[in-house]
Design a protein around this motif. Structure first.
Motif, mmCIF file in Angstrom:
data_model
loop_
_atom_site.group_PDB
_atom_site.id
_atom_site.type_symbol
_atom_site.label_atom_id
_atom_site.label_comp_id
_atom_site.label_asym_id
_atom_site.label_seq_id
_atom_site.Cartn_x
_atom_site.Cartn_y
_atom_site.Cartn_z
ATOM 1 N N ILE A 153 -70.562 77.362 -75.851
ATOM 2 C CA ILE A 153 -69.628 76.240 -75.885
ATOM 3 C C ILE A 153 -68.461 76.627 -76.778
ATOM 4 O O ILE A 153 -68.650 77.070 -77.919
ATOM 5 C CB ILE A 153 -70.312 74.974 -76.428
ATOM 6 N N ARG A 168 -67.542 80.717 -79.788
ATOM 7 C CA ARG A 168 -68.452 80.338 -78.702
ATOM 8 C C ARG A 168 -69.863 80.248 -79.265
ATOM 9 O O ARG A 168 -70.405 81.238 -79.751
ATOM 10 C CB ARG A 168 -68.421 81.364 -77.572
ATOM 11 N N GLU A 190 -73.991 73.479 -64.268
ATOM 12 C CA GLU A 190 -72.832 73.856 -65.068
ATOM 13 C C GLU A 190 -73.131 73.752 -66.560
ATOM 14 O O GLU A 190 -72.689 74.581 -67.360
ATOM 15 C CB GLU A 190 -71.640 72.970 -64.706
ATOM 16 N N ARG A 231 -73.769 79.589 -78.571
ATOM 17 C CA ARG A 231 -74.736 79.644 -77.471
ATOM 18 C C ARG A 231 -76.079 79.065 -77.900
ATOM 19 O O ARG A 231 -76.436 79.107 -79.074
ATOM 20 C CB ARG A 231 -74.929 81.095 -77.006
ATOM 21 N N GLU A 261 -72.961 76.743 -69.340
ATOM 22 C CA GLU A 261 -72.093 76.667 -70.517
ATOM 23 C C GLU A 261 -72.886 76.854 -71.805
ATOM 24 O O GLU A 261 -72.441 77.537 -72.732
ATOM 25 C CB GLU A 261 -71.340 75.330 -70.547
ATOM 26 N N CYS A 303 -72.476 69.059 -71.626
ATOM 27 C CA CYS A 303 -73.436 69.872 -70.870
ATOM 28 C C CYS A 303 -74.577 69.039 -70.286
ATOM 29 O O CYS A 303 -75.287 69.497 -69.387
ATOM 30 C CB CYS A 303 -73.997 70.982 -71.761
#
Length: 340
Positions: free
Chosen positions: A143, A120, A134, A122, A138, A158
């Motif tokens: 992501i 993930r 949204e 960020r 995210e 995004c």
């Protein structure tokens, strides 16, 4: 390379791209003039082109790297200055994604997004640029991405950007200097065509055509590149014509021991347009387009299809080199990026 142009419309961005490409010596192709010529329409996909698509509050631009006239920073600065707005230029790097931010043509900041080992990635800094709730969440929470390309696609998502739709604007160009060089030196032109990845491997296609001389007979084809470390070649198929025939034949090597293939009877006559691009995910449509293209073009385009089985995950390159040993013709090569 991807651009996100904020608070602008597609036609304005397309006009700015055309102007910048013109300054760099490229000439636009009038796609509408070739609307009734399937071959001409498809052939533009093998040359310099860009796609401009509208999303909510942002215009996305794909494919600018194929123009080969500027890097992400130059494009970002030029589009920001021309449109007098904020532009985010996404540069896909081996370690992740670098986002260059421009405002009014001036660099504002650079946001580094290296892939997080956790899976993930960020970026609170980039989250502040999207107007989508949204998308903001995210980016802030991370992501999910395992490769730089997946991360770039996630960033576009995004900002509300998906695949280009029917309203997207296709911009195609030609480099006049390339045409002049092609006229002065006989050579083989090798082009990468669309590939079809799968969970178990990939199928990639190349085309070979002749430029600058009347005809050659016999081809030597060689595969190389780091993609061969990621997958085992299952088959290589070559579709071509032979001298005196108006039909094409297929030569296929199953589980070849090497990476060099000699097709002694492959016969190529000169053609003056590049071959169409093919979509291996829709072979019916591909064959329809091929049938509707010119007979001379069909007969004198050699198609090379490489099918491979995955050995391990990773990113690599697959290169096809074509030579005509019996003719005084310069060989050619083309490379396709492979991700498994």
């Amino acid at each position: 390379m991807f651009l996100l142009v904020r608070d602008e419309d597609g036609p304005t961005v397309a006009s700015a791209i055309n102007a910048f490409a013109d300054e760099e010596g490229l000439e636009p192709i009038d796609i509408s003039a070739n609307a009734q010529n399937p071959l001409a329409m498809l052939s533009v996909l093998t040359g310099p082109r860009a796609v401009v698509t509208q999303a909510e509050g942002v215009v996305a631009v794909f494919g600018l790297e194929s123009l080969d006239v500027a890097d992400a920073e130059d494009w970002g600065a030029a589009m920001s200055a021309a449109c007098e707005t904020e532009v985010l230029a996404l540069e896909v790097e081996p370690e992740g994604v670098r986002v260059h931010v421009y405002d009014g043509g001036e660099p504002d900041e650079v946001i580094e997004m290296p892939l997080d080992p956790s899976g993930r990635t960020r970026s609170g800094a980039l989250a502040d640029f999207t107007d989508l709730e949204e998308g903001h969440r995210e980016l802030a929470e991370g992501i999910v991405a395992g490769t730089p390309t997946e991360l770039a696609m996630g960033i576009l998502r995004c900002f509300g950007v998906g695949a280009p739709g029917p309203e997207a604007i296709m911009l195609s160009f030609v480099d006049p200097l390339d045409d002049e060089e092609a006229e002065t030196e006989p050579h083989l032109e090798v082009l990468p065509l669309a590939g079809a990845p799968s969970p178990t491997g990939f199928t990639q296609m190349f085309s070979v055509t002749l430029r600058g001389t009347d005809a050659v007979e016999g081809l030597r084809l060689e595969l190389s590149g780091t993609a061969l470390d990621l997958a085992s070649i299952e088959s290589v198929e070559v579709v071509h014509r032979v001298r005196g025939s108006n039909e094409r034949v297929t030569r296929q090597a199953e589980r070849p021991e090497g990476t060099t293939f000699v097709v002694d009877d492959a016969y190529l006559e000169r053609v003056d347009q590049p071959p169409p691009a093919f979509d291996l995910t829709d072979m019916f449509a591909t064959m329809q387009r091929l049938v509707s293209s010119g007979e001379t073009q069909q007969l004198n385009t050699v198609l090379v299809s490489v099918r491979a089985t995955k050995k391990r995950s990773g990113q690599g390159e697959l290169t096809l080199t074509a030579e005509a040993p019996a003719a005084d013709v310069t060989g050619g090569e083309a490379t396709i990026d492979v991700e498994l």
